[in-house]
Design a protein around this motif. Structure first.
Motif, PDB file in Angstrom:
ATOM      1  N   ILE A 105     -98.685 126.328 -37.620  1.00 60.71           N
ATOM      2  CA  ILE A 105     -97.314 126.805 -37.521  1.00 60.71           C
ATOM      3  C   ILE A 105     -97.138 127.390 -36.126  1.00 60.71           C
ATOM      4  N   TYR A 106     -96.119 126.960 -35.419  1.00 60.93           N
ATOM      5  CA  TYR A 106     -95.926 127.333 -34.017  1.00 60.93           C
ATOM      6  C   TYR A 106     -94.783 128.337 -33.877  1.00 60.93           C
ATOM      7  N   SER A 107     -94.967 129.253 -32.922  1.00 58.51           N
ATOM      8  CA  SER A 107     -93.956 130.286 -32.734  1.00 58.51           C
ATOM      9  C   SER A 107     -93.687 130.531 -31.261  1.00 58.51           C
ATOM     10  N   THR A 108     -92.565 131.173 -31.002  1.00 59.52           N
ATOM     11  CA  THR A 108     -92.252 131.773 -29.710  1.00 59.52           C
ATOM     12  C   THR A 108     -91.986 133.248 -29.967  1.00 59.52           C
ATOM     13  N   GLU A 109     -92.639 134.110 -29.214  1.00 62.81           N
ATOM     14  CA  GLU A 109     -92.394 135.545 -29.340  1.00 62.81           C
ATOM     15  C   GLU A 109     -91.455 135.992 -28.225  1.00 62.81           C
ATOM     16  N   ILE A 110     -90.527 136.872 -28.585  1.00 63.45           N
ATOM     17  CA  ILE A 110     -89.565 137.397 -27.622  1.00 63.45           C
ATOM     18  C   ILE A 110     -89.729 138.909 -27.575  1.00 63.45           C
ATOM     19  N   VAL A 111     -89.899 139.461 -26.387  1.00 57.01           N
ATOM     20  CA  VAL A 111     -90.109 140.897 -26.253  1.00 57.01           C
ATOM     21  C   VAL A 111     -89.248 141.417 -25.105  1.00 57.01           C
ATOM     22  N   ARG A 112     -88.635 142.559 -25.314  1.00 56.20           N
ATOM     23  CA  ARG A 112     -87.829 143.172 -24.264  1.00 56.20           C
ATOM     24  C   ARG A 112     -88.743 143.830 -23.228  1.00 56.20           C
ATOM     25  N   GLU A 113     -88.254 143.947 -22.022  1.00 55.80           N
ATOM     26  CA  GLU A 113     -89.045 144.598 -20.978  1.00 55.80           C
ATOM     27  C   GLU A 113     -89.502 145.987 -21.393  1.00 55.80           C
ATOM     28  N   MET A 150     -93.061 136.094 -41.450  1.00 59.49           N
ATOM     29  CA  MET A 150     -93.121 135.139 -42.556  1.00 59.49           C
ATOM     30  C   MET A 150     -91.746 134.549 -42.846  1.00 59.49           C
ATOM     31  N   HIS A 151     -90.695 135.315 -42.569  1.00 55.17           N
ATOM     32  CA  HIS A 151     -89.336 134.783 -42.706  1.00 55.17           C
ATOM     33  C   HIS A 151     -88.975 133.893 -41.529  1.00 55.17           C
ATOM     34  N   THR A 152     -89.053 134.446 -40.327  1.00 54.88           N
ATOM     35  CA  THR A 152     -88.451 133.786 -39.169  1.00 54.88           C
ATOM     36  C   THR A 152     -89.303 132.669 -38.587  1.00 54.88           C
ATOM     37  N   ILE A 153     -90.584 132.653 -38.907  1.00 52.77           N
ATOM     38  CA  ILE A 153     -91.473 131.612 -38.379  1.00 52.77           C
ATOM     39  C   ILE A 153     -91.957 130.686 -39.497  1.00 52.77           C
ATOM     40  N   PHE A 154     -92.416 131.264 -40.623  1.00 52.68           N
ATOM     41  CA  PHE A 154     -92.931 130.458 -41.731  1.00 52.68           C
ATOM     42  C   PHE A 154     -91.833 130.056 -42.714  1.00 52.68           C
ATOM     43  N   HIS A 155     -90.726 130.793 -42.716  1.00 54.80           N
ATOM     44  CA  HIS A 155     -89.571 130.466 -43.554  1.00 54.80           C
ATOM     45  C   HIS A 155     -89.918 130.446 -45.045  1.00 54.80           C
ATOM     46  N   VAL A 156     -90.458 131.547 -45.523  1.00 57.03           N
ATOM     47  CA  VAL A 156     -90.692 131.703 -46.951  1.00 57.03           C
ATOM     48  C   VAL A 156     -89.822 132.859 -47.453  1.00 57.03           C
ATOM     49  N   PRO A 157     -89.430 132.816 -48.729  1.00 57.61           N
ATOM     50  CA  PRO A 157     -88.465 133.800 -49.238  1.00 57.61           C
ATOM     51  C   PRO A 157     -89.108 135.130 -49.612  1.00 57.61           C
ATOM     52  N   ASP A 158     -88.265 136.151 -49.660  1.00 55.81           N
ATOM     53  CA  ASP A 158     -88.672 137.434 -50.218  1.00 55.81           C
ATOM     54  C   ASP A 158     -88.898 137.286 -51.711  1.00 55.81           C
ATOM     55  N   LEU A 159     -89.808 138.116 -52.234  1.00 53.00           N
ATOM     56  CA  LEU A 159     -90.053 138.125 -53.667  1.00 53.00           C
ATOM     57  C   LEU A 159     -89.725 139.474 -54.289  1.00 53.00           C
ATOM     58  N   TYR A 160     -89.873 140.546 -53.524  1.00 54.13           N
ATOM     59  CA  TYR A 160     -89.629 141.869 -54.089  1.00 54.13           C
ATOM     60  C   TYR A 160     -88.216 142.010 -54.628  1.00 54.13           C
ATOM     61  N   CYS A 161     -87.264 141.252 -54.059  1.00 53.88           N
ATOM     62  CA  CYS A 161     -85.868 141.354 -54.476  1.00 53.88           C
ATOM     63  C   CYS A 161     -85.631 140.753 -55.860  1.00 53.88           C
ATOM     64  N   ARG A 173    -102.786 127.714 -39.901  1.00 54.75           N
ATOM     65  CA  ARG A 173    -102.876 128.887 -39.027  1.00 54.75           C
ATOM     66  C   ARG A 173    -101.613 128.954 -38.179  1.00 54.75           C
ATOM     67  N   ILE A 174    -101.407 130.111 -37.563  1.00 54.36           N
ATOM     68  CA  ILE A 174    -100.259 130.293 -36.688  1.00 54.36           C
ATOM     69  C   ILE A 174    -100.731 130.289 -35.243  1.00 54.36           C
ATOM     70  N   GLU A 175     -99.941 129.711 -34.380  1.00 51.02           N
ATOM     71  CA  GLU A 175    -100.265 129.657 -32.952  1.00 51.02           C
ATOM     72  C   GLU A 175     -98.992 129.951 -32.159  1.00 51.02           C
ATOM     73  N   CYS A 176     -99.094 130.876 -31.233  1.00 54.45           N
ATOM     74  CA  CYS A 176     -97.954 131.231 -30.397  1.00 54.45           C
ATOM     75  C   CYS A 176     -97.900 130.308 -29.182  1.00 54.45           C
ATOM     76  N   ARG A 177     -96.825 129.573 -29.038  1.00 58.66           N
ATOM     77  CA  ARG A 177     -96.668 128.693 -27.883  1.00 58.66           C
ATOM     78  C   ARG A 177     -96.515 129.508 -26.599  1.00 58.66           C
ATOM     79  N   ARG A 178     -95.735 130.585 -26.695  1.00 59.56           N
ATOM     80  CA  ARG A 178     -95.379 131.326 -25.488  1.00 59.56           C
ATOM     81  C   ARG A 178     -94.787 132.677 -25.873  1.00 59.56           C
ATOM     82  N   VAL A 179     -94.764 133.565 -24.901  1.00 56.03           N
ATOM     83  CA  VAL A 179     -94.086 134.853 -25.057  1.00 56.03           C
ATOM     84  C   VAL A 179     -93.038 134.961 -23.957  1.00 56.03           C
TER      85      VAL A 179
END
Length: 601
Positions: free
Chosen positions: A130-138, A250-261, A179-185
């Motif tokens: 599963i591939y991701s991009t991380e975004i971080v503010r300065e 898990m929501h924004t990258i893996f796209h699986v639903p909440d269960l506690y609700c 596994r998860i792998e970050c393409r870039r930050v």
């Protein structure tokens, strides 16, 4: 299109073999002592059977000789446009903007370059990553409010690596070849609203998304000051990790639903979400104030604050509240509600579905389902641990992948849909409508002859009721067919079951010869209980019957939900197929891991 596995014949053969293993049918009534070296698979036409048998045999031989894909990290292809790479660990990819922060024009240029490269066949997406991009503010990348060394890390890079390592630990322990792998930050300038999302997160969107990633995560609101992970609702001071952020990934990258609700208290005294569910709601909105969920639940959150004698406008400050402050709000609200109920002399004037049902059983909570692979679990010494990362597993100690979330991950792999825009529809507060046409409940013989009613939840996320959808059913030889209790529910525009409709209560009533009730039983089942037992390879419409083995709570005896045996096992039947045993040596790819001594079906 998802590329073929890179492991050649082995990858293909092993995938087919694993798929067959995972479509095993557990015909044992217990389902918790399945042998790890065997399973049952359907007979298929002779030509296909010979092809699959050969491939399965090859996969078993290779697996038994230790030839298998490793979990080792690999450096993702790097794109060099206007790259300003900082020092430190690069987390599989490249840091962009580490020495000044990216502006909007640079972000768009980078995005377009990555998408063009992807269209040309670069940055291919493999079936077990599963591939991701991380975004971080300065201000979060190089904070002035605190030092990363205060958290035990050299820099942001080291901290991010630790959070990703923890996600991979959870996936590996779940027996998922994933596994998860970050393409870039991307380090972006403060105050920028990142223009890469078609909704509230970036990822694989047809319009503005980064197409070589499954999703993105980052703190990109305009709140003042740096985001200190130690203030997050589920910061773990021992492991120095923020499980709130990993839950959101898990929501924004893996796209699986909440269960506690799915949990809800239907009693008159406490109607609504439990205190711990409210705590998780706060966690959900603490890191992303512009989230769709926050906007939808805003009236409910305001009411919570009012009931706690707080200014309702303070909900805008949830993201900056400490765990202690959140706990104080929840405790004050609970005290005020209890006092109000006492003054009003409110009793259990419950709807007819709860006739004969004590107050303790007028609530459904995953947090009370101990030891069944859906909720918390106990170790050998009896110590209680929290459950899956999508229900109450954000709590310390570290979470697991519950059996329902495991089903979501595995079905995508088996059906060749690990990547793609379709997965985006499977996150949030709604669920795929895959439910068998017939669902039979197998109960103990003490319930033979019991009259059975099925009630399904309805309403909204925050105001729910139970509606009777079937009655006049009878337990015969320990079985009762409740059909598909979700067949008539309203679906979302995308075709999914909404959380308000995703729970059923089954009521059992035993009468003597004169019609006097001698025993009353109850059992809650949520949508996950109907799907966790389905084949991850075949859609539900290819399944004729799912038999669910479970215990019914005798409300006169089983007065404590936490002590109740919630365990479930399954058996499946496909029409017109016989079954033969197949020896499958690597059970990791057939079943999820054990929890409290249980093997998930």
């Amino acid at each position: 299109m998802e590329p073929a596995p890179r492991y050649g014949l082995f990858g293909y053969a092993r995938g087919i073999g694993a798929t067959i293993g995972r479509t095993a049918i557990a015909i044992s009534a217990s389902g918790y002592d399945l042998p790890s070296t065997s399973s049952l698979v359907p007979v298929i036409p002779r030509r296909e059977f010979l092809q699959v048998s050969a491939l399965t045999g090859a996969a078993v031989w290779l697996a038994s000789h230790g030839i298998r894909p490793a979990y080792s990290s690999e450096t993702a292809p790097k794109t060099a446009e206007i790259s300003r790479v900082g020092d430190g660990f690069s987390l599989e990819g490249t840091y962009f903007g580490a020495e000044g922060g990216l502006n909007v024009e640079e972000i768009i240029t980078l995005r377009d370059g990555w998408n063009d490269a992807f269209q040309k066949g670069e940055n291919r997406m493999e079936h077990n990553v599963i591939y991701s991009t991380e975004i971080v503010r300065e201000k979060d990348f190089n904070p002035t409010d605190f030092a990363w060394s205060d958290l035990g890390y050299d820099n942001f890079q080291a901290y991010l690596r630790a959070e990703y390592d923890e996600i991979n630990r959870v996936l590996i322990e779940a027996g998922l070849n994933l596994r998860i792998e970050c393409r870039r930050v991307m380090v972006v300038q403060d105050g920028i609203s990142v223009p890469i999302s078609g909704s509230w997160h970036g990822g694989w969107f047809e319009n503005e998304g980064i197409h070589d990633c499954d999703g993105a995560w980052g703190i990109w609101d305009d709140s003042p000051g740096a985001h200190d992970p130690r203030l997050a609702p589920y910061w773990d001071p021992i492991r120095r990790l923020d499980y709130t952020a990993n839950h959101e990934r898990m929501h924004t990258i893996f796209h699986v639903p909440d269960l506690y609700c799915l949990s809800y208290n239907f009693s008159v005294q406490s109607q609504g979400f439990s205190d711990e569910t409210i705590r998780l709601l706060f966690a959900e909105v603490s890191l992303m104030k512009n989230k769709k969920l926050f906007m939808k639940l805003k009236p409910y959150l305001r009411q919570i604050f009012i009931e706690a004698n707080r200014d309702p406008n303070d909900i805008e400050k949830i993201g900056k509240m400490s765990q202690e402050e959140i706990s104080a709000i929840i405790q004050k609200r609970r005290y005020n509600l209890d006092e109000r109920n006492k003054k009003a002399n409110i009793t259990a004037a419950a709807p007819s579905c709860f006739d004969g049902i004590p107050l303790e059983w007028q609530e459904y909570s995953l947090g009370l389902r101990i030891g069944d692979g859906r909720g918390p679990y106990r170790d050998g010494s009896g110590k209680l641990y929290n459950g899956g990362i999508m229900d109450y597993g954000c709590w310390y100690p570290p979470p697991k992948v519950d059996r329902f979330t495991w089903w979501y991950f595995q079905k995508r792999k088996d059906r060749g849909k690990v990547h793609g825009i379709d997965t985006l529809k499977e996150e949030g507060w709604y669920y795929t409508p895959e439910v068998a046409t017939k669902n039979k409940l197998r109960v103990s013989s003490e319930w033979d002859g019991a009259q059975v009613e099925v009630w399904r939840s309805a309403g909204t996320e925050t105001e729910r009721r139970l509606d009777k959808i079937s009655g006049g059913l009878t337990v015969v030889d320990g079985l009762v067919d409740i059909g598909n209790p979700f067949s008539s529910v309203r679906l979302s525009p995308e075709g999914y079951i909404l959380v308000a409709d995703a729970l059923i209560m089954v009521k059992f009533t035993v009468r003597d010869g004169e019609g006097v009730i001698t025993k009353t039983g109850i059992r809650y089942l949520d949508i996950g209980d109907f799907q966790a037992g389905l084949s991850t390879f075949s859609p539900a419409n290819n399944l004729s019957t799912l038999t669910i083995d479970l215990k019914v709570a005798d409300v006169s005896v089983d007065t404590d939900q936490e002590a109740f045996d919630w365990r479930i096992s399954y058996s499946q039947n496909w029409p017109g197929l016989l079954y033969i045993p197949i020896i499958y040596q690597n059970s990791t790819y057939r079943t999820p891991p054990t929890t409290d001594g249980l093997v998930f079906p």
